[in-house]
Design a protein around this motif. Structure first.
Motif, short mmCIF file in Angstrom:
data_model
loop_
_atom_site.label_atom_id
_atom_site.label_comp_id
_atom_site.label_asym_id
_atom_site.label_seq_id
_atom_site.Cartn_x
_atom_site.Cartn_y
_atom_site.Cartn_z
N GLU A 180 -2.16 12.75 -9.77
CA GLU A 180 -1.56 12.15 -8.57
C GLU A 180 -0.53 13.10 -7.97
OE1 GLU A 180 0.32 8.27 -8.79
OE2 GLU A 180 0.42 8.18 -6.62
N MET A 211 -6.32 11.92 -6.84
CA MET A 211 -6.16 10.74 -5.98
C MET A 211 -5.20 11.06 -4.84
SD MET A 211 -3.58 8.32 -8.19
CE MET A 211 -3.23 7.29 -6.75
N ASP A 213 -2.09 8.99 -2.43
CA ASP A 213 -1.25 7.80 -2.28
C ASP A 213 -0.66 7.85 -0.88
OD1 ASP A 213 1.09 6.18 -2.16
OD2 ASP A 213 1.25 6.19 -4.35
N HIS A 216 3.07 8.64 -0.61
CA HIS A 216 3.47 10.04 -0.85
C HIS A 216 2.86 10.97 0.19
CE1 HIS A 216 5.22 8.73 -4.56
NE2 HIS A 216 4.07 8.29 -5.01
N HIS A 239 -3.87 5.02 -3.73
CA HIS A 239 -2.77 4.04 -3.70
C HIS A 239 -2.38 3.78 -2.26
CE1 HIS A 239 -1.04 4.69 -8.03
NE2 HIS A 239 -1.97 3.76 -8.00
N GLU A 277 0.10 -0.23 -4.48
CA GLU A 277 1.24 0.18 -5.32
C GLU A 277 2.46 0.08 -4.41
OE1 GLU A 277 2.13 4.34 -6.43
OE2 GLU A 277 2.17 3.65 -8.50
MG MG Z 1 1.12 6.23 -6.46
#
Ligand code: MG
Length: 302
Positions: A180, A211, A213, A216, A239, A277
């Motif tokens: 991540e 992945m 997110d 982020h 995410h 998340e």
């Molecule tokens: Mg995350």
């Protein structure tokens, strides 16, 4: 259904079988042939997302909303394995990914901290494989984790070699390790989806994936480009949260648009989970279903 059967029939298994039958697909991350409109949105919740005290209450709530994935933390998985496994029986919910939970970190300079990572991560991988999880999420090093190996080419080579070993272990246990990327404030070492995908490419092991997110990914120049760079071959989990303050998607209507990222996911024929998340800035009974509807609407629009 035993672990091996589950693996064969899971979303992960379908992708792995397709990839294994196509060496070119493995190398290039080419997607299997399918219409973009056929690509379905598979939503997942972390443990704290749905209202409810017990797992049964949470899973009942998720099933009513059509949520197909459940993402517990690694420590919770280990301490509640039987309870999770029993509560999932007969439901249309699978474990999506396991969110970290290990001790230490892979780039630790201190051998004792690295050893703690190696043993605890493998324990979580073993349980993740048994319960049919797509993978176990990990960050190579948070900024606050010190002493850390220096950010050099030698360290990257070391990381690639270590991940290859870990990925082979994960594959043997029917799951994967998922890198991540965060952002420079939290984890300078790995902060963009394309960089995580490039590490996966260099590791050359189907047990190591990456992945994105959306929270982020604010550091990315383009959600679309970030997911396209990872492609079908490497992207294994997503995410999602409000881009405003990491609460429920939709709490900040001006910023909470995921259409560009979703368009890339559809174009690469992403077949895994988009997992909440996030926190919640108000009444969960109102904001959770609203977030789910928002994402379904934006997926349809993408
Ligand atoms: Mg995350």
């Amino acid at each position: 259904m035993d672990r091996r059967d589950f693996f064969k029939t899971s979303l992960l298994g379908a992708g792995a079988v397709a990839a294994a039958s196509s060496p070119l697909g493995l190398l290039s991350g080419c997607a299997p042939k399918a219409k973009k409109s056929d690509v379905k949105l598979h939503l997942s919740f972390q443990h704290g997302t749905p209202p409810g005290e017990s797992l049964a209450e949470k899973f009942d709530y998720m099933e009513k909303l059509g949520i197909e994935g459940y993402e517990p933390g690694g420590k919770y998985l280990l301490s509640h394995y039987n309870e999770i496994e029993q509560n999932l029986r007969g439901r249309d919910i699978k474990v999506s990914a396991i969110c970290a939970g290990f001790d230490g970190f892979i780039l630790a300079e201190d051998p004792a901290v690295k050893a703690a990572f190696d043993s605890s991560m493998r324990e979580i991988i073993d349980a993740a494989g048994q319960i049919g999880s797509v993978g176990v999420i990990m960050v190579p090093a948070f900024n606050g984790q010190k002493p850390c190996l220096p950010h050099t080419m030698e360290t990257r080579d070391y990381l690639v070699a270590q991940l290859r070993e870990l990925g082979q272990y994960a594959l043997q246990h029917g799951t994967t390790v998922i890198l991540e990327p965060l952002n420079r404030k939290e984890a300078f070492y790995l902060r963009q989806v394309a960089d995580a995908a490039a590490i996966c490419r260099d590791v050359q092991c189907e047990g190591v994936k990456c992945m994105g997110d959306f929270w982020h990914m604010k550091e990315e120049t383009s959600d679309y480009a970030a997911f396209m760079a990872a492609g079908w071959g490497y992207l294994r989990h997503v995410h999602i949260a409000s881009k405003g303050d990491r609460t429920m998607p939709g709490e900040f209507p001006d910023t909470d648009t995921y259409v560009q990222g979703f368009r890339a996911l559809k174009e690469i024929h992403y077949e895994h989970f988009v997992s909440f998340e996030c926190g919640c800035g108000g009444d969960r009974e109102v904001l959770v279903p609203a977030a789910v509807q928002l994402l379904r609407d934006q997926w349809a629009e993408a």
